[in-house]
Design a protein around this motif. Structure first.
Motif, mmCIF file in Angstrom:
data_model
loop_
_atom_site.group_PDB
_atom_site.id
_atom_site.type_symbol
_atom_site.label_atom_id
_atom_site.label_comp_id
_atom_site.label_asym_id
_atom_site.label_seq_id
_atom_site.Cartn_x
_atom_site.Cartn_y
_atom_site.Cartn_z
ATOM 1 N N UNK A 10 0.956 -1.224 -0.108
ATOM 2 C CA UNK A 10 -0.076 -0.056 0.136
ATOM 3 C C UNK A 10 0.802 1.249 0.199
ATOM 4 N N UNK A 11 2.342 1.277 0.261
ATOM 5 C CA UNK A 11 2.881 2.569 0.084
ATOM 6 C C UNK A 11 4.447 2.110 0.307
ATOM 7 N N UNK A 12 4.926 1.725 1.318
ATOM 8 C CA UNK A 12 6.449 1.540 1.482
ATOM 9 C C UNK A 12 6.902 0.533 0.490
ATOM 10 N N UNK A 13 8.002 0.518 0.079
ATOM 11 C CA UNK A 13 8.775 -0.052 -0.861
ATOM 12 C C UNK A 13 9.582 -1.205 -0.215
ATOM 13 N N UNK A 14 9.483 -2.328 -0.623
ATOM 14 C CA UNK A 14 10.052 -3.646 -0.026
ATOM 15 C C UNK A 14 10.760 -4.216 -1.113
ATOM 16 N N UNK A 15 11.307 -5.658 -0.536
ATOM 17 C CA UNK A 15 11.780 -6.898 -1.647
ATOM 18 C C UNK A 15 10.646 -7.559 -1.410
ATOM 19 N N UNK A 16 10.497 -8.406 -2.534
ATOM 20 C CA UNK A 16 9.451 -9.736 -2.209
ATOM 21 C C UNK A 16 10.442 -10.971 -2.379
ATOM 22 N N UNK A 17 11.458 -10.779 -1.886
ATOM 23 C CA UNK A 17 12.544 -11.832 -2.285
ATOM 24 C C UNK A 17 11.941 -13.290 -1.461
ATOM 25 N N UNK A 18 11.601 -13.163 -0.143
ATOM 26 C CA UNK A 18 10.901 -14.339 0.475
ATOM 27 C C UNK A 18 10.097 -15.149 -0.398
ATOM 28 N N UNK A 19 9.147 -14.622 -0.713
ATOM 29 C CA UNK A 19 7.952 -15.200 -1.534
ATOM 30 C C UNK A 19 8.313 -15.748 -2.801
ATOM 31 N N UNK A 20 9.096 -14.836 -3.556
ATOM 32 C CA UNK A 20 9.516 -15.424 -4.884
ATOM 33 C C UNK A 20 10.647 -16.607 -4.930
ATOM 34 N N UNK A 21 11.623 -16.457 -3.971
ATOM 35 C CA UNK A 21 12.741 -17.114 -3.805
ATOM 36 C C UNK A 21 12.943 -18.334 -2.680
ATOM 37 N N UNK A 22 12.673 -17.787 -1.768
ATOM 38 C CA UNK A 22 12.881 -18.457 -0.440
ATOM 39 C C UNK A 22 11.976 -19.218 0.456
#
Length: 284
Positions: A10-22
């Motif tokens: 909804x606003x803050x920019x984050x990584x999606x690494x956990x869901x995509x890779x880990x």
């Protein structure tokens, strides 16, 4: 079947690494069964949709793996493909981009000649590939333009498709900057949502040994920023995952999520027996 992934903070920019890779059942892991394409979409600092696609499995795609680790955004859409309509090709890989929106689809829609007749030359000019998914998106985009509202256009388009075209499944993720729509329709394929527990700032639910299920803890393997996550499969063992109801359209604006059920039963439902061999294999 193809697998969908969507996420928004909804606003803050984050990584999606956990869901995509880990994650235990990450998109990279799922792609070992989905060999025909991968794609990742996000929104730039200028709030424009960006996507990178390839006609290979995600676990083999160096760009996907690098971007999953390094890209930051408030909203993501990703997809791993098992082709049913259209050959493995970069232009047939999801997500698609039209008019500042990202789109990914899981399922089969027939009657593309009829669907194509609903599009103007301007609508068709937005298409680059040959999938039912991209044509559905072009029609949804046209209805959004006509009605001036994303939710109304999406609902109108899906209602007409369900009334006039044979369909097996129409699971959809549609994203704008900081907003996400998710549709499970009719109920052929699953679509799951994990919403944040906002009782403590920065906290996320986690199933952890020695803690009660649903207990609050900042999980080291996830971004601490609350986010709404959508996926074709539960990506980890968090007890907060909820299966969308058949026909449910979930709308996430910021982190405010609400659901409507604006669709009836499809007029021309397809079964596995109605599908071609390639279609049937891709949907099971």
């Amino acid at each position: 079947m193809c697998r969908l992934f969507g996420m928004t903070t909804g606003g803050p920019r984050v990584h999606a690494t956990f869901w995509l890779l880990d994650a235990p059942d990450s998109l990279r892991f799922q792609s070992r069964r989905m060999p025909d394409g991968t794609g990742l979409g996000w929104f730039s600092l200028g709030e424009e949709p960006v996507r990178d696609r390839a006609p290979v499995a995600a676990f083999q795609d160096c760009d996907f793996n690098a971007e999953a680790r390094h890209v930051v955004s408030h909203t993501f859409v990703s997809h791993v493909r098992y082709a049913s309509t259209g050959a493995p090709d970069v232009h047939n890989s999801h997500p698609f981009v039209m008019h500042d929106r990202l789109f990914a689809h899981n399922g089969v829609v027939r009657g593309l000649d009829v669907l194509g007749s609903w599009l103007t030359d301007v609508d068709r000019a937005l298409m680059q590939g040959e999938t039912d998914s991209e044509m559905v998106f072009a029609y949804i985009t046209a209805e959004i333009r006509r009605r001036g509202d994303t939710a109304s256009g999406l609902i109108t388009a899906v209602r007409r498709i369900a009334a006039e075209l044979p369909l097996f499944a129409l699971n959809v993720l549609l994203a704008e900057s900081k907003r996400l729509w998710a549709l499970r329709y009719p109920g052929t394929h699953e679509l799951w949502v994990l919403t944040p527990d906002l009782t403590e700032p920065g906290a996320t639910r986690r199933l952890d040994s020695g803690r009660e299920p649903g207990g609050l803890e900042v999980a080291a393997h996830r971004e601490p920023t609350p986010a709404c996550v959508l996926a074709s499969e539960r990506l980890d063992d968090d007890p907060g995952w909820r299966l969308l109801e058949p026909g449910e359209l979930l709308m996430v604006d910021g982190l405010e999520a609400s659901s409507v059920f604006p669709f009836g039963v499809p007029a021309h439902p397809l079964t596995l027996a109605d599908l071609s061999a390639a279609e049937s294999t891709s949907q099971t």
